[in-house]
Scaffold this motif. Structure first.
Motif, PDB file in Angstrom:
ATOM      1  N   TYR A 104      49.999  43.389  27.062  1.00 36.11           N
ATOM      2  CA  TYR A 104      49.227  44.005  26.153  1.00 36.11           C
ATOM      3  C   TYR A 104      47.652  44.261  26.795  1.00 36.11           C
ATOM      4  N   LEU A 105      47.531  45.665  26.696  1.00 36.34           N
ATOM      5  CA  LEU A 105      46.144  46.120  27.075  1.00 36.34           C
ATOM      6  C   LEU A 105      45.082  46.029  26.165  1.00 36.34           C
ATOM      7  N   PRO A 106      44.169  45.332  26.263  1.00 35.49           N
ATOM      8  CA  PRO A 106      42.884  45.298  25.026  1.00 35.49           C
ATOM      9  C   PRO A 106      42.334  46.451  24.945  1.00 35.49           C
ATOM     10  N   ARG A 107      41.588  46.559  23.818  1.00 27.96           N
ATOM     11  CA  ARG A 107      40.487  47.786  23.729  1.00 27.96           C
ATOM     12  C   ARG A 107      39.619  47.480  24.566  1.00 27.96           C
ATOM     13  N   PRO A 108      38.920  48.751  25.110  1.00 27.57           N
ATOM     14  CA  PRO A 108      37.886  48.677  26.115  1.00 27.57           C
ATOM     15  C   PRO A 108      36.805  48.388  25.136  1.00 27.57           C
ATOM     16  N   PRO A 109      35.688  47.532  25.965  1.00 27.15           N
ATOM     17  CA  PRO A 109      34.526  47.182  25.288  1.00 27.15           C
ATOM     18  C   PRO A 109      33.680  48.388  24.810  1.00 27.15           C
ATOM     19  N   ALA A 110      32.924  48.210  23.687  1.00 29.91           N
ATOM     20  CA  ALA A 110      32.267  49.253  23.261  1.00 29.91           C
ATOM     21  C   ALA A 110      30.901  49.487  24.249  1.00 29.91           C
ATOM     22  N   ASP A 111      30.520  48.256  24.956  1.00 29.17           N
ATOM     23  CA  ASP A 111      29.274  48.624  25.784  1.00 29.17           C
ATOM     24  C   ASP A 111      29.913  49.312  27.211  1.00 29.17           C
ATOM     25  N   THR A 112      29.430  50.371  27.445  1.00 32.76           N
ATOM     26  CA  THR A 112      29.898  51.131  28.544  1.00 32.76           C
ATOM     27  C   THR A 112      29.484  50.303  29.858  1.00 32.76           C
ATOM     28  N   SER A 113      28.403  49.666  29.757  1.00 33.69           N
ATOM     29  CA  SER A 113      28.245  48.903  31.190  1.00 33.69           C
ATOM     30  C   SER A 113      28.871  47.717  31.531  1.00 33.69           C
ATOM     31  N   MET A 114      29.904  47.506  30.458  1.00 33.20           N
ATOM     32  CA  MET A 114      30.819  46.302  30.736  1.00 33.20           C
ATOM     33  C   MET A 114      32.159  46.942  31.294  1.00 33.20           C
ATOM     34  N   TYR A 115      32.298  48.170  31.534  1.00 33.80           N
ATOM     35  CA  TYR A 115      33.453  48.978  32.031  1.00 33.80           C
ATOM     36  C   TYR A 115      33.935  48.144  33.536  1.00 33.80           C
ATOM     37  N   GLU A 116      33.011  48.107  34.204  1.00 29.92           N
ATOM     38  CA  GLU A 116      33.406  47.504  35.344  1.00 29.92           C
ATOM     39  C   GLU A 116      33.869  46.021  35.302  1.00 29.92           C
ATOM     40  N   LEU A 156      52.989  47.239  33.385  1.00 32.45           N
ATOM     41  CA  LEU A 156      52.637  48.235  32.391  1.00 32.45           C
ATOM     42  C   LEU A 156      51.867  47.847  31.515  1.00 32.45           C
ATOM     43  N   LEU A 157      50.579  47.976  31.401  1.00 34.05           N
ATOM     44  CA  LEU A 157      49.646  47.554  30.484  1.00 34.05           C
ATOM     45  C   LEU A 157      49.503  48.808  29.446  1.00 34.05           C
ATOM     46  N   VAL A 158      49.849  48.239  28.119  1.00 28.76           N
ATOM     47  CA  VAL A 158      50.131  49.305  27.089  1.00 28.76           C
ATOM     48  C   VAL A 158      49.151  48.903  26.032  1.00 28.76           C
ATOM     49  N   HIS A 159      48.218  50.087  25.598  1.00 23.68           N
ATOM     50  CA  HIS A 159      47.556  50.069  24.467  1.00 23.68           C
ATOM     51  C   HIS A 159      47.658  50.957  23.679  1.00 23.68           C
ATOM     52  N   GLY A 160      48.194  50.790  22.367  1.00 20.42           N
ATOM     53  CA  GLY A 160      48.714  51.605  21.177  1.00 20.42           C
ATOM     54  C   GLY A 160      47.959  51.745  20.263  1.00 20.42           C
ATOM     55  N   LEU A 161      47.578  52.805  19.523  1.00 23.09           N
ATOM     56  CA  LEU A 161      46.973  52.852  18.476  1.00 23.09           C
ATOM     57  C   LEU A 161      47.354  53.580  17.223  1.00 23.09           C
ATOM     58  N   THR A 162      48.663  54.046  17.384  1.00 22.44           N
ATOM     59  CA  THR A 162      49.398  54.398  16.292  1.00 22.44           C
ATOM     60  C   THR A 162      50.783  53.901  16.181  1.00 22.44           C
ATOM     61  N   PRO A 163      51.059  53.667  14.677  1.00 23.74           N
ATOM     62  CA  PRO A 163      52.492  52.958  14.564  1.00 23.74           C
ATOM     63  C   PRO A 163      53.638  53.770  15.086  1.00 23.74           C
ATOM     64  N   VAL A 164      54.666  53.184  15.488  1.00 24.52           N
ATOM     65  CA  VAL A 164      55.683  53.765  16.388  1.00 24.52           C
ATOM     66  C   VAL A 164      57.259  52.927  15.751  1.00 24.52           C
ATOM     67  N   THR A 165      56.802  51.968  14.796  1.00 23.55           N
ATOM     68  CA  THR A 165      58.258  51.333  14.556  1.00 23.55           C
ATOM     69  C   THR A 165      58.466  51.518  13.213  1.00 23.55           C
ATOM     70  N   CYS A 166      59.720  51.562  12.633  1.00 29.41           N
ATOM     71  CA  CYS A 166      60.143  51.859  11.315  1.00 29.41           C
ATOM     72  C   CYS A 166      61.076  50.821  10.938  1.00 29.41           C
ATOM     73  N   THR A 167      61.493  50.115   9.771  1.00 34.67           N
ATOM     74  CA  THR A 167      62.565  49.052   9.378  1.00 34.67           C
ATOM     75  C   THR A 167      63.212  49.879   8.157  1.00 34.67           C
ATOM     76  N   GLU A 168      62.924  51.117   7.901  1.00 34.89           N
ATOM     77  CA  GLU A 168      63.478  51.901   6.815  1.00 34.89           C
ATOM     78  C   GLU A 168      64.510  52.789   7.154  1.00 34.89           C
ATOM     79  N   LEU A 169      65.350  53.135   6.391  1.00 42.40           N
ATOM     80  CA  LEU A 169      66.356  54.266   6.570  1.00 42.40           C
ATOM     81  C   LEU A 169      65.401  55.616   6.469  1.00 42.40           C
TER      82      LEU A 169
END
Length: 892
Positions: free
Chosen positions: A850-862, A879-892
């Protein structure tokens, strides 16, 4: 440049050349050529005084001579006698419909660019590409070889009919012994005469063409006059010295026409085979196959070829129709069936018919021999069949391809073993029909591709005529000989596969590319982004590659991960276009496309020039793709100091092969284009602030260590694909099932669906504390989710009390809470998480984290990147993965 004002280099399927006239000789090379429509050479920029022939002498005369072969004098009675007038007329109409439809296609292609030596082969290969052109060109060559044999055997039959020991003439003229081997011997002598003419005096034949044309037409006039002037008579027919009988030439009688209307198929006296509609049509069609016999030295080719060819086709049709009609009106069926040379028996001056038979047969034989040798020479020059045809490239000082002529002579010599004209007529017809269908296909492809450069001056065609021409050719092929048609198609496919595997890429242009573009554009317009649905989601990856020497394994991995989706290799060159004299990116595309070919991945390439890597990546994310096919996931290499091995030095495809890829990039040039892998301590291409992006992002680390061959070898133990769906930088997060965790679970599942990864087992890790009594419910919930998502994975619960304790202690010590996950996590905690992941047993191929969301404070990127580095240190391919959109479905 308009083709209307440009003479063609050579339209005919062969070109009888004088010294210095052969394409490829020094005299030809010294003449500058200009490029015309469809990219073919359309002749010198100034009028060539040697190209002085008019429509009549340059097209009509040679085409009529090619179409008036032995059939016009020796097989009219055969056709009418067996098929009757009605079916003969039907055969004639069908044959000329096929011919006319093909002529329309020929005229369209010829008036859109120059046709060089090779005729039909040149048309098809330069339109459909080398695979189709080479395979069908070779079959057209074989058709000409067999046709030459047909004309020679017909000439031998005509000679023996008069001078043979079993001939029909008075005994004094019967001086030649007859039999199978004698017929072969006579045919070989005639073929040797044609060979000598082709080797020594081909130009003599070219100059004599008009004289032969006059002789043939004079004989036809004599035949028509004889039908009217000669009264009813008894015609003796002798099958052998002991078997002679009389039959009648009745003159014009309606009763004779009525008797000749229906078909009455019986045995052919030359082969003793029972005739059918198909076998008679096969023989008759051989008299219509000379439609590509026009000269190359035309004053105005774009108008002469259509006019001259159509005039020749109409003229020969009228002649054949009149011959069929007059024969049906005046001759008893017995005469037609038992004496194929009956024109001589009913003529005012019989020897004149012999002159016409010999002139037409010799003319057609030499025409086919020369034409076939020119096709073979063109095939050899294009190097489609390698060493087999390499000697056929050799030409004499005068430009005559004498080796190709010898090749052709040897093959025609083999054809003569057939012994009788009617025996091989079906094979010849099938080969010609395949070639004509291919010409129609070439024109159809050009029309359907809607290429702007396809604008022939001849406009009397459409895709309907092309399609009808193809259908009629294929139908008649299978009607004449199902086995022969099937065999010819199998042979064509085998040749096509052979050429595809061994022939180099050509610069002729591929119509398939134009057709693919046409269809892709149409379907892209139908791919509406407003109709997208999550259950049809697939990964569409943009992989940013700094240097493929260190990223080749990652390129292969993402190629596996795309699951039929879009895969784009992106690269950013640092620079400002305004400060450069020209765009430096365009010159790099060939190297990257050659790299894709070498790596054998299904990927597009997109390059950009930008002041920074971040801006360039954002440009590519926005502009790469088209319509509904645009990247939805960005893949980046990990931002660390890891120094991978140079893939180019390990892979044999990059370290051993030396061949050119035929697009201007050889292996040394490819290796030189991409700089060596940077060493330890080398400066990085971008600062940390540019590296962090708020998109669907995958960070790939240690993928140069991925060795699929070792992991999935037969001796290797089973391997695993591990998934850690918890946000390990925020262990206090209660939910295991959020958008990001489902995103990385989907990617891991997709990987194990790929055929080369199906041996890997998917493991899902559930982190629990010993005091947490709800972990069983969490496990059941995960099992239920996996079942709904149809994902096969083993769930493993991992106790991590000692890890969580490190995280909680630091917070309890009173560290202030800032709105950033980076401030809440210690290095000790991250090292403990890293050790926990490493402790899981088994051979792990890839880990998904799981790749966490980057911090809002750009000074914390390092600090954010430091935490990711500690978390994934020494984990192997991760592979560190950060997803923002739904990609799975349980319905037909």
């Amino acid at each position: 440049m308009s083709t209307e004002s440009s003479p063609l280099l050579s339209y005919r399927l062969f070109s009888v050349v004088d010294e210095g006239e052969m394409p490829g000789t020094q005299a030809q090379e010294e003449t500058p050529l200009v490029r015309g429509d469809m990219g073919v050479a359309v002749g010198p920029p100034h009028p060539d005084p040697a190209r002085r022939l008019s429509t009549f002498f340059g097209v009509v005369v040679p085409t009529v001579l090619s179409m008036f072969s032995i059939v016009v004098f020796m097989r009219v009675g055969f056709v009418v006698g067996h098929a009757g007038f009605l079916q003969s007329l039907l055969m004639l109409v069908v044959a000329y419909v096929i011919i006319l439809l093909t002529v329309l296609s020929i005229c369209a292609i010829c008036t859109n660019g120059a046709i060089q030596g090779g005729g039909a082969y040149f048309m098809i290969s330069r339109t459909l590409g080398p695979e189709f052109g080479g395979s069908i060109g070779l079959m057209f060559y074989l058709a000409n070889v067999c046709a030459c044999g047909v004309y020679i055997l017909g000439l031998v039959e005509a000679v023996l009919d008069v001078f043979g020991a079993e001939g029909t003439d008075p005994p004094g003229a019967r001086v030649l012994p007859q039999g199978y081997f004698y017929s072969f011997l006579y045919g070989s002598v005639v073929l040797l005469l044609c060979l000598l003419v082709c080797l020594v005096g081909a130009r003599i034949y070219a100059r004599a063409a008009f004289l032969i044309f006059l002789v043939v037409n004079l004989v036809l006039v004599a035949i028509f006059v004889s039908f009217v002037a000669v009264g009813p008579r008894q015609v003796p027919v002798a099958r052998d010295a002991n078997h002679t009988f009389n039959t009648s030439f009745t003159g014009f009688r309606l009763a004779t026409l009525r008797a000749n209307l229906p078909a009455m198929y019986s045995r052919d006296y030359t082969t003793n085979n029972l005739m059918t509609f198909a076998t008679v049509f096969a023989v008759m069609f051989n008299g219509c196959t000379g439609i590509m016999g026009g000269s190359g030295e035309l004053r105005n080719a774009s108008s002469s070829i259509p006019k001259g060819t159509i005039i020749a086709v109409v003229y020969t049709f009228i002649i054949y129709f009149l011959l069929f009609l007059m024969t049906s009106f005046t001759c008893e069926r017995t005469l037609l069936k038992e004496d194929y040379g009956f024109f001589r028996s009913i003529n005012l001056w019989p020897p004149l018919v012999l002159v016409g038979v010999y002139a037409a047969s010799l003319s057609a034989s030499m025409s086919s021999l020369i034409g076939a040798s020119r096709i073979l020479h063109a095939l050899a020059k294009d190097d489609l069949f390698g060493i087999i045809l390499a000697p056929a490239k050799i030409v004499s000082k005068g430009g005559n391809p004498w080796v190709a002529v010898l090749y052709t002579w040897a093959l025609v010599q083999l054809v003569l073993f057939a012994g009788k004209l009617n025996t091989i007529a079906g094979i010849v017809t099938v080969f010609y029909l395949v070639a004509y269908a291919a010409v129609d296909l070439a024109c159809l492809a050009l029309e359907w591709a809607s290429a702007p450069n396809f604008r022939p001056t001849f406009q009397l065609f459409s895709w309907h005529t092309c399609l009808l021409g193809i259908a009629s050719c294929v139908l008649m092929m299978f009607l004449i000989s199902p086995a022969g048609a099937s065999g010819s198609l199998v042979l064509m496919l085998a040749l096509l596969g052979f050429i595809h595997l061994r022939a180099p890429a050509s610069s002729w242009g591929y119509i398939s590319q134009a057709l693919i573009f046409h269809q892709v554009r149409k379907y892209l317009l139908l791919l509406d982004v407003r109709k997208e649905h999550v259950k049809f989601w697939r990964p569409q990856m943009l992989l940013m590659v700094a240097n493929p020497r260190s990223g080749a394994q990652l390129i292969h991995f993402v190629n596996d991960l795309k699951k039929g989706g879009l895969f784009v290799l992106g690269h950013v060159e640092i620079g400002e276009l305004d400060t450069m004299p020209s765009d430096p990116i365009q010159a790099h595309y060939n190297f990257w496309l050659s790299l894709v070919d070498k790596l054998n991945v299904k990927a597009f390439v997109d390059l950009t020039l930008s002041p920074s890597v971040r801006q360039g990546t954002q440009h590519l994310l926005r502009i790469t793709g088209l319509g509904g096919m645009k990247p939805n996931t960005l893949v980046l290499g990990f931002y660390d100091a890891f120094v991978p091995d140079d893939y180019f030095l390990r892979d044999p495809a990059f370290s051993q092969a030396r061949e050119n890829d035929h697009f201007g990039v050889d292996l040394p040039a490819l290796q030189a284009h991409f700089p060596p892998v940077r060493g330890a301590g080398a400066s990085k291409a971008l600062p940390a602030a540019e590296y962090v992006m708020h998109k669907n992002v995958c960070l790939a680390r240690y993928f140069p260590l991925l060795d699929k061959q070792r992991l999935f070898s037969s001796k290797a133990e089973g391997c695993f694909v591990d998934v850690w769906p918890l946000n390990l930088l925020r262990p206090d997060t209660p939910a295991y099932v959020d958008v990001c965790s489902l995103f990385l679970l989907q990617l891991a599942c997709i990987l194990t669906m790929v055929s080369s990864w199906r041996a890997a087992c998917l493991r899902l890790f559930l982190c629990v504390e010993s005091g947490d009594r709800g972990w069983v419910a969490k496990e059941e919930k995960l099992k239920e989710l996996l079942s709904k998502l149809r994902i096969k994975a083993a769930i493993r619960a991992v106790t991590w009390d000692h890890v969580v304790a490190l995280h909680g202690q630091r917070l309890a010590a009173g560290e202030p809470f800032l709105n950033s996950a980076a401030r809440q996590v210690t290095d000790e905690y991250l090292a403990a998480v890293n050790a926990l992941v490493l402790q899981q047993g088994g051979q792990v191929a890839v880990r998904f984290l799981y790749l966490p969301r980057p911090p809002a404070d750009t000074s914390m990127y390092e600090r954010y990147l430091q935490q990711l580095e500690i978390l994934t240190r020494d984990l192997g391919p991760t592979l560190l993965v950060h997803g923002l959109t739904p990609v799975t479905c349980t319905e037909l």
